[in-house]
Design a protein around this motif. Sequence first.
Motif, mmCIF file in Angstrom:
data_model
loop_
_atom_site.group_PDB
_atom_site.id
_atom_site.type_symbol
_atom_site.label_atom_id
_atom_site.label_comp_id
_atom_site.label_asym_id
_atom_site.label_seq_id
_atom_site.Cartn_x
_atom_site.Cartn_y
_atom_site.Cartn_z
ATOM 1 N N SER A 1 0.814 -1.212 0.000
ATOM 2 C CA SER A 1 0.000 0.000 0.000
ATOM 3 C C SER A 1 0.850 1.266 0.000
ATOM 4 O O SER A 1 0.309 2.357 0.065
ATOM 5 C CB SER A 1 -0.943 -0.010 1.200
ATOM 6 N N GLN A 2 2.163 1.109 -0.063
ATOM 7 C CA GLN A 2 3.074 2.252 -0.106
ATOM 8 C C GLN A 2 4.179 1.967 -1.112
ATOM 9 O O GLN A 2 4.518 0.810 -1.373
ATOM 10 C CB GLN A 2 3.688 2.493 1.271
ATOM 11 N N THR A 3 4.769 3.029 -1.637
ATOM 12 C CA THR A 3 5.813 2.851 -2.640
ATOM 13 C C THR A 3 7.005 2.092 -2.084
ATOM 14 O O THR A 3 7.629 1.311 -2.802
ATOM 15 C CB THR A 3 6.280 4.205 -3.207
ATOM 16 N N VAL A 4 7.327 2.294 -0.828
ATOM 17 C CA VAL A 4 8.473 1.591 -0.239
ATOM 18 C C VAL A 4 8.259 0.076 -0.262
ATOM 19 O O VAL A 4 9.204 -0.687 -0.418
ATOM 20 C CB VAL A 4 8.774 2.110 1.183
ATOM 21 N N GLU A 5 7.036 -0.375 -0.144
ATOM 22 C CA GLU A 5 6.744 -1.803 -0.190
ATOM 23 C C GLU A 5 6.887 -2.359 -1.610
ATOM 24 O O GLU A 5 7.294 -3.502 -1.794
ATOM 25 C CB GLU A 5 5.340 -2.074 0.344
ATOM 26 N N ILE A 6 6.548 -1.554 -2.605
ATOM 27 C CA ILE A 6 6.688 -1.973 -3.997
ATOM 28 C C ILE A 6 8.166 -2.181 -4.341
ATOM 29 O O ILE A 6 8.515 -3.092 -5.084
ATOM 30 C CB ILE A 6 6.065 -0.925 -4.946
ATOM 31 N N TYR A 7 9.027 -1.340 -3.772
ATOM 32 C CA TYR A 7 10.462 -1.452 -4.056
ATOM 33 C C TYR A 7 11.014 -2.812 -3.650
ATOM 34 O O TYR A 7 11.956 -3.304 -4.257
ATOM 35 C CB TYR A 7 11.246 -0.345 -3.333
ATOM 36 N N THR A 8 10.465 -3.426 -2.627
ATOM 37 C CA THR A 8 10.963 -4.729 -2.187
ATOM 38 C C THR A 8 10.473 -5.868 -3.079
ATOM 39 O O THR A 8 11.012 -6.967 -3.012
ATOM 40 C CB THR A 8 10.538 -5.019 -0.733
ATOM 41 N N ILE A 9 9.484 -5.604 -3.902
ATOM 42 C CA ILE A 9 8.885 -6.643 -4.739
ATOM 43 C C ILE A 9 9.416 -6.617 -6.167
ATOM 44 O O ILE A 9 9.676 -7.664 -6.754
ATOM 45 C CB ILE A 9 7.342 -6.499 -4.744
ATOM 46 N N ILE A 10 9.569 -5.424 -6.717
ATOM 47 C CA ILE A 10 9.949 -5.290 -8.123
ATOM 48 C C ILE A 10 11.452 -5.044 -8.237
ATOM 49 O O ILE A 10 11.979 -4.100 -7.650
ATOM 50 C CB ILE A 10 9.156 -4.151 -8.792
ATOM 51 N N GLU A 11 12.106 -5.908 -9.009
ATOM 52 C CA GLU A 11 13.551 -5.785 -9.196
ATOM 53 C C GLU A 11 13.888 -4.571 -10.055
ATOM 54 O O GLU A 11 13.181 -4.264 -11.008
ATOM 55 C CB GLU A 11 14.097 -7.052 -9.866
ATOM 56 N N GLU A 12 14.997 -3.916 -9.704
ATOM 57 C CA GLU A 12 15.507 -2.762 -10.439
ATOM 58 C C GLU A 12 14.410 -1.734 -10.712
ATOM 59 O O GLU A 12 14.260 -1.234 -11.832
ATOM 60 C CB GLU A 12 16.169 -3.217 -11.737
ATOM 61 N N MET A 13 13.656 -1.426 -9.681
ATOM 62 C CA MET A 13 12.516 -0.523 -9.805
ATOM 63 C C MET A 13 12.921 0.845 -10.362
ATOM 64 O O MET A 13 12.258 1.365 -11.261
ATOM 65 C CB MET A 13 11.852 -0.366 -8.435
ATOM 66 N N ASP A 14 13.994 1.408 -9.859
ATOM 67 C CA ASP A 14 14.400 2.747 -10.286
ATOM 68 C C ASP A 14 14.763 2.814 -11.770
ATOM 69 O O ASP A 14 14.464 3.802 -12.439
ATOM 70 C CB ASP A 14 15.588 3.236 -9.455
ATOM 71 N N SER A 15 15.396 1.775 -12.274
ATOM 72 C CA SER A 15 15.796 1.800 -13.683
ATOM 73 C C SER A 15 14.644 1.442 -14.623
ATOM 74 O O SER A 15 14.670 1.798 -15.799
ATOM 75 C CB SER A 15 16.974 0.863 -13.914
#
Length: 159
Positions: free
Chosen positions: A86-100
Amino acid sequence: MKIKNPNAGALTNFEVLDFLRSRGASRDVSRVLAPVAASEYKVYDYLVETPACNLTREKINEFLERCKKYDLAKAELLNIINIRPSQTVEIYTIIEEMDSRFDMPIIEELVELVEEVLPPPPGQPNAEGGTDENEEENGEGEENNDENEAADEEEPETS
């Protein structure tokens, strides 16, 4: 039981919960009557406390359809459905290489999509702003307090 297609794919928590329910698992006190193993009941008890208990096949299909534009891996989609971030920080742990792979507006859009389509887990506020479980508990507690106050008023004072 014969396994027709081993390793056919990973299951969502909802699919496992649905399977256990079809076998007779429930919170009913007559658990000994159902053909479900004790270990399966432990899994069932865990899953009914997760977002899986509020999901439906229709919601999962809608979410998968609306996520096609993000080009996510199957494992990433599976984890999003199971965890329901429910927060962007949680998505970062799920999706690889999120920033790129994604810009910040797209990440926020994905989180909004999760909150819009997938129902909240038990104990979290629903769309109306309250939780079903807490409302029941507070309602009972308020009634008990009112009864206790009424009982205190009826008792005569002794000196």
